[in-house]
Design a protein around this motif. Structure first.
Motif, PDB file in Angstrom:
ATOM      1  N   THR A 296       0.863  -1.181   0.000  1.00 29.16           N
ATOM      2  CA  THR A 296       0.000   0.000   0.000  1.00 29.16           C
ATOM      3  C   THR A 296       0.898   1.229   0.000  1.00 29.16           C
ATOM      4  OG1 THR A 296      -0.114   0.440   2.389  1.00 29.16           O
ATOM      5  CG2 THR A 296      -1.603  -1.246   1.538  1.00 29.16           C
ATOM      6  N   ILE A 297       0.266   2.414  -0.030  1.00 30.65           N
ATOM      7  CA  ILE A 297       0.954   3.659   0.312  1.00 30.65           C
ATOM      8  C   ILE A 297       0.112   4.368   1.362  1.00 30.65           C
ATOM      9  CG2 ILE A 297       1.978   5.819  -0.456  1.00 30.65           C
ATOM     10  CD1 ILE A 297       2.079   4.767  -3.265  1.00 30.65           C
ATOM     11  N   HIS A 298       0.711   4.593   2.504  1.00 26.33           N
ATOM     12  CA  HIS A 298       0.075   5.373   3.573  1.00 26.33           C
ATOM     13  C   HIS A 298       0.795   6.718   3.660  1.00 26.33           C
ATOM     14  CE1 HIS A 298      -1.334   6.793   7.412  1.00 26.33           C
ATOM     15  NE2 HIS A 298      -0.107   6.733   7.913  1.00 26.33           N
ATOM     16  N   PHE A 299       0.056   7.806   3.465  1.00 23.83           N
ATOM     17  CA  PHE A 299       0.631   9.144   3.535  1.00 23.83           C
ATOM     18  C   PHE A 299       0.385   9.736   4.919  1.00 23.83           C
ATOM     19  CE2 PHE A 299      -0.001   8.464  -0.966  1.00 23.83           C
ATOM     20  CZ  PHE A 299       1.109   9.066  -1.558  1.00 23.83           C
ATOM     21  N   HIS A 300       1.436  10.301   5.505  1.00 26.31           N
ATOM     22  CA  HIS A 300       1.261  11.064   6.732  1.00 26.31           C
ATOM     23  C   HIS A 300       0.744  12.444   6.347  1.00 26.31           C
ATOM     24  CE1 HIS A 300       3.486   8.651   9.960  1.00 26.31           C
ATOM     25  NE2 HIS A 300       3.374   7.867   8.892  1.00 26.31           N
ATOM     26  N   GLY A 301      -0.472  12.722   6.728  1.00 25.48           N
ATOM     27  CA  GLY A 301      -1.132  13.966   6.373  1.00 25.48           C
ATOM     28  C   GLY A 301      -2.600  13.855   6.734  1.00 25.48           C
TER      29      GLY A 301
ATOM     30  N   MET B  66      -8.576   6.852   1.726  1.00 23.78           N
ATOM     31  CA  MET B  66      -7.287   7.157   1.109  1.00 23.78           C
ATOM     32  C   MET B  66      -6.116   6.871   2.057  1.00 23.78           C
ATOM     33  SD  MET B  66      -7.783   8.179  -1.998  1.00 23.78           S
ATOM     34  CE  MET B  66      -9.338   7.362  -2.381  1.00 23.78           C
ATOM     35  N   ASP B  67      -6.377   6.175   3.151  1.00 22.57           N
ATOM     36  CA  ASP B  67      -5.358   6.033   4.198  1.00 22.57           C
ATOM     37  C   ASP B  67      -4.344   4.924   3.934  1.00 22.57           C
ATOM     38  OD1 ASP B  67      -4.361   7.131   6.570  1.00 22.57           O
ATOM     39  OD2 ASP B  67      -5.227   5.515   7.767  1.00 22.57           O
TER      40      ASP B  67
ATOM     41  N   GLU C 212      -2.361  18.671   2.878  1.00 17.53           N
ATOM     42  CA  GLU C 212      -2.394  19.393   4.144  1.00 17.53           C
ATOM     43  C   GLU C 212      -2.079  18.428   5.284  1.00 17.53           C
ATOM     44  OE1 GLU C 212      -6.261  20.991   5.078  1.00 17.53           O
ATOM     45  OE2 GLU C 212      -7.297  19.344   4.086  1.00 17.53           O
ATOM     46  N   PRO C 213      -1.491  18.970   6.371  1.00 11.77           N
ATOM     47  CA  PRO C 213      -1.020  20.335   6.569  1.00 11.77           C
ATOM     48  C   PRO C 213       0.331  20.531   5.894  1.00 11.77           C
ATOM     49  CG  PRO C 213      -0.445  19.033   8.479  1.00 11.77           C
ATOM     50  CD  PRO C 213      -1.214  18.116   7.552  1.00 11.77           C
TER      51      PRO C 213
END
Length: 350
Positions: free
Chosen positions: A125-130, A136-137, A160-161
């Motif tokens: 997966t891809i988990h973005f910190h944001g 979309m997690d 964001e942020p």
């Protein structure tokens, strides 16, 4: 591979604390030979840690009907063997064939669209910190969850942020998927119009602005590699290759301030650290403020996924090599040792 001082051993190599008169183990390095012998083949690796310092991926840029900036990226997970120290190879899992993956950079409020293709041998997966929706997690149980080999999915959200963030695989076992190399930087520049009280500071971080051109900016991921799979790292580095910035110091101009976007992606150790020699810096925790959260410090400690922005200057310093490294001595001796080469044409090096 040879590490000079210290009491650790790898693959039967011998260590010694005795002084030597044989000269430096590598040209230009004289800290009792505390470095690696030989060179990593960056061309074969497909990435160069020196280029990684500044190769921002800003995506394919267009404008949506509502006037919002759209940035489109493509991320492909692939299995790939990489060289993490001279002669030491690691069977990595990568985003776009490199560790760390591409350093994505956008502006606060941009629409980000990431097409993820899993061409690896394991679910990823891809988990973005944001800030984004649950779907979309990039974690099991939300939205598409796990993306199996041969499958794809498109992540989409507003950036964001603002700050210094990261992305990584969130498949289980999490420690293996991260440790194997599936992580990268996600930088969100502040929109100066949204921060009138700190507009000048925001402009200095906005890539492409005149104010940003006055800075020297670098991106670094602190990472480690368990080369014998015993849940203990044998190699440590900034941007993957042990001693890369000691063997070839990072040049910086004395009359331009320096900004470092720093991320810790180290597995199997509770913390990593960054220590700057002969100078101090201001620190912006997570990069989510336009004022320093720590002022005039020379060391920060980060757990995995912690990150921040360091700002410092060598304006009034003599030219020469200034060390920076992890202040866990073991990490430094096993690869996380680096140098800045301060260039001042108006002064002679001592």
């Amino acid at each position: 591979m040879f590490f000079g001082s210290g009491d650790n051993q790898t693959s039967g190599e011998q260590y010694s604390d005795e002084p030597t008169n044989k000269g430096p183990a590598h040209p230009g390095v004289d800290h009792n030979g505390m470095t690696a012998v030989g060179q990593v083949d960056h061309e074969k690796n497909g990435f160069d840690p020196h280029e990684m310092l500044t190769d921002w991926d800003t995506g394919k840029v267009s404008t949506l009907p509502n006037g919002q900036t759209l940035r489109e990226f493509q991320m492909v997970a692939v299995d790939k063997e990489i060289e993490v120290a001279p002669g030491i190879h690691f069977p990595a899992w990568t985003y776009n064939g490199r560790v760390p993956g591409p350093t994505m950079r956008c502006t606060e409020g941009d629409r980000v669209r990431v097409e993820f293709i899993n061409s690896g041998s394991h679910p990823h997966t891809i988990h973005f910190h944001g800030i984004h929706s649950a779907s979309m997690d990039g974690v099991p149980g939300n939205g598409p969850g796990i993306i199996n080999p041969g499958e794809s999915f498109t992540y989409e959200f507003d950036a964001e942020p603002f700050g210094c963030h990261l992305y990584h695989c969130h498949s289980m076992p999490l420690k293996r998927h991260m440790h194997k190399g599936l992580y990268g930087g996600f930088i969100v520049d502040p929109d100066p119009q949204k921060h009138p009280e700190y507009e000048e500071e925001a402009r200095s971080r906005l890539l492409g602005s005149a104010e940003n051109e006055e800075w020297q900016e670098f991106f670094m991921v602190m990472n480690g590699f368990d080369t014998n799979f015993d849940d203990d790292n044998e190699i440590y580095a900034a941007n993957t290759v042990a001693f890369a910035y000691q063997q070839k110091p990072i040049p910086i101009k004395h009359d331009k301030p320096t900004r470092v976007y720093l991320v810790n992606a180290t597995e199997f150790d509770p913390i990593n650290s960054f220590h700057l020699h002969a100078n101090f810096f201001d620190y912006y925790d997570h990069g989510t403020t336009l004022y320093a959260t720590k002022e005039t410090v020379d060391t920060v400690m980060l757990c995995q996924a912690q990150r921040g922005i360091l700002e410092f200057s060598f304006e009034d310093f003599e030219p020469g090599r200034y060390m920076f490294h992890a202040h866990q001595a073991e990490f430094a001796e096993l690869g996380w040792m680096s140098l800045f080469e301060v260039i001042n044409e108006n002064k002679a090096a001592v």
